[in-house]
Enzyme design. Structure first.
Site, PDB file in Angstrom:
ATOM      1  N   ASP A 130      -5.657 -24.860 -16.257  1.00  0.00           N
ATOM      2  CA  ASP A 130      -5.998 -24.316 -17.571  1.00  0.00           C
ATOM      3  C   ASP A 130      -7.355 -24.878 -17.987  1.00  0.00           C
ATOM      4  O   ASP A 130      -7.750 -25.963 -17.548  1.00  0.00           O
ATOM      5  CB  ASP A 130      -4.928 -24.688 -18.600  1.00  0.00           C
ATOM      6  N   CYS A 187       0.621  -9.545 -21.463  1.00  0.00           N
ATOM      7  CA  CYS A 187       1.151  -9.523 -22.830  1.00  0.00           C
ATOM      8  C   CYS A 187       0.336  -8.586 -23.716  1.00  0.00           C
ATOM      9  O   CYS A 187       0.473  -8.604 -24.935  1.00  0.00           O
ATOM     10  CB  CYS A 187       1.166 -10.931 -23.419  1.00  0.00           C
TER      11      CYS A 187
END
Length: 397
Positions: A249, A341
């Protein structure tokens, strides 16, 4: 007298099917001078009453329906909606051992523009519509009637509020300020949530079912968890017996929390079984490909790439790129767990993107399982837009 809006002839069909939105082009006239977010009566062109809705003069969605019945939009109305939502989720809460879950899923729970997540005794509200803002205090009172011991915090720091003519807003609505870490549990996994500083309301509760299902693919495997955030999928991989898990990340604070979560669950992350790598995932995937580094499982759970229709083409390119790269670094027979998403990207389009990525990666790919948002994020039959999260398990040959 309650202000009213009248619809253009023929524009009442969706409301008669109980879809909760009225668009600006569907309104022929407005009676009275409704305030931003005030409740209005909605009438068909022939004068037939249809619904009660929140008026939003700045938005293309000019009105969002509270009720298709002649009822007052007051504290009792919100209490009933909240109780109904909690009742519907009680089976899920018990089944999955949840101390964190979505209590209110906006239009799908009959409360347009209102999202509420419950983390232990903290209720975190995201109010995205003018009607939600207009009724904020009444909503807080209703929440306290249902959950008397709750602390209520607002996380309406979302740019979409500008479309409703609202500024971003955060802060305590009732009770205590949330601590830096609120620990919740799901499926026996403990997770630290930063309500104030985390993404969305603090955590991605909607991926709970997918996280659980991912455990089937990871035993004794080398796993790369991309866009890992605070390590949700990585935690389940460790629980599922993965040989090694790399959480990648770009946010170091998120990675620090991911490591804390692994330690919280007493997972063995010694000898590089658990790695927390600060990196740009797009660059990292290319580096792994160019170096010939391979994995058995790649988990691809990126943030939303498309916030509007104008961004959809670019989002498609982004999804295709990262999935192509993921396929190229998988060992033959490896598993790609990939998700989107972006509500504007439907499941058929996402499947096509994965197929195109397979062609560009020169790999043969099989869809073996499909995923969607967790059960506490329901989709009302009259509101298909409530279905937004989709995913696939792919075998890459």
């Amino acid at each position: 007298m309650t202000p009213a809006i009248y619809l253009v002839k023929g524009r009442d069909k969706s409301l008669r099917r109980r879809h909760p939105w009225v668009f600006s082009r569907g309104i022929s006239k407005v009676e009275g001078e409704p305030e931003l977010g005030q409740t209005v009566d909605v009438f068909a062109d022939n004068g037939q009453w249809l619904a009660k809705a929140a008026y939003s003069p700045n938005s293309q969605i000019r009105a969002r329906v509270w009720s298709f019945e002649k009822t007052n939009i007051d504290k009792a109305f919100f209490v009933k909606r909240i109780r109904d939502a909690q009742l519907m989720r009680e089976e899920i809460i018990e089944r999955d051992g949840l101390t964190g879950y979505r209590l209110i899923a906006a239009e799908s729970d009959g409360l347009p523009g209102i999202t509420i997540d419950k983390y232990q005794n903290f209720l975190v509200c995201q109010l995205l519509s003018a009607g939600a803002e207009f009724n904020k205090q009444t909503l807080v009172e209703a929440l306290l009637e249902v959950f008397p011991e709750a602390n209520i915090y607002e996380r309406s720091d979302v740019a979409v509020r500008k479309k409703e003519g609202l500024p971003e807003s955060t802060g305590v609505l009732h009770g205590e300020m949330p601590p830096k870490s609120v620990v919740i549990e799901e499926n026996g996994v403990k997770i630290s949530v930063d309500i104030v500083g985390g993404h969305k309301t603090g955590f991605y509760l909607d991926q709970r079912d997918s996280r659980l299902q991912s455990m089937k693919y990871v035993k004794n495997k080398d796993v790369l968890n991309c866009f890992s955030y605070t390590g949700g999928f990585g935690l389940y991989a460790l629980k599922g017996g993965a040989k090694r898990v790399i959480n990648a990340d770009v946010s170091q604070p998120a990675l620090d929390t991911a490591k804390f979560n692994a330690e919280l669950n007493e997972f063995d992350i010694s000898k590089k079984r658990g790695v927390f790598l600060n990196a740009d995932v797009f660059k990292l995937l290319r580096e792994y490909r160019d170096q010939g580094t391979k994995f058995d499982v790649v988990i691809m759970d990126p943030p939303k790439f498309a916030e509007s229709k104008a961004q959809l083409n670019g989002a498609c390119r982004g999804y295709k790129d990262i999935n192509m790269l993921a396929m190229q670094i998988l060992n033959p027979g490896g598993t790609l767990l990939t998700y989107s998403c972006s509500g504007l990207m439907d499941q058929v389009l996402f499947q096509k993107i994965i197929a195109d990525a397979a062609v560009d990666a020169n790999r043969q790919v099989k869809f073996v399982e499909r995923f969607e948002q967790a059960a506490d994020h329901p989709t009302d039959t009259a509101y298909p837009e409530g279905f937004y999260l989709k995913g696939f398990a792919c075998k890459v040959l």
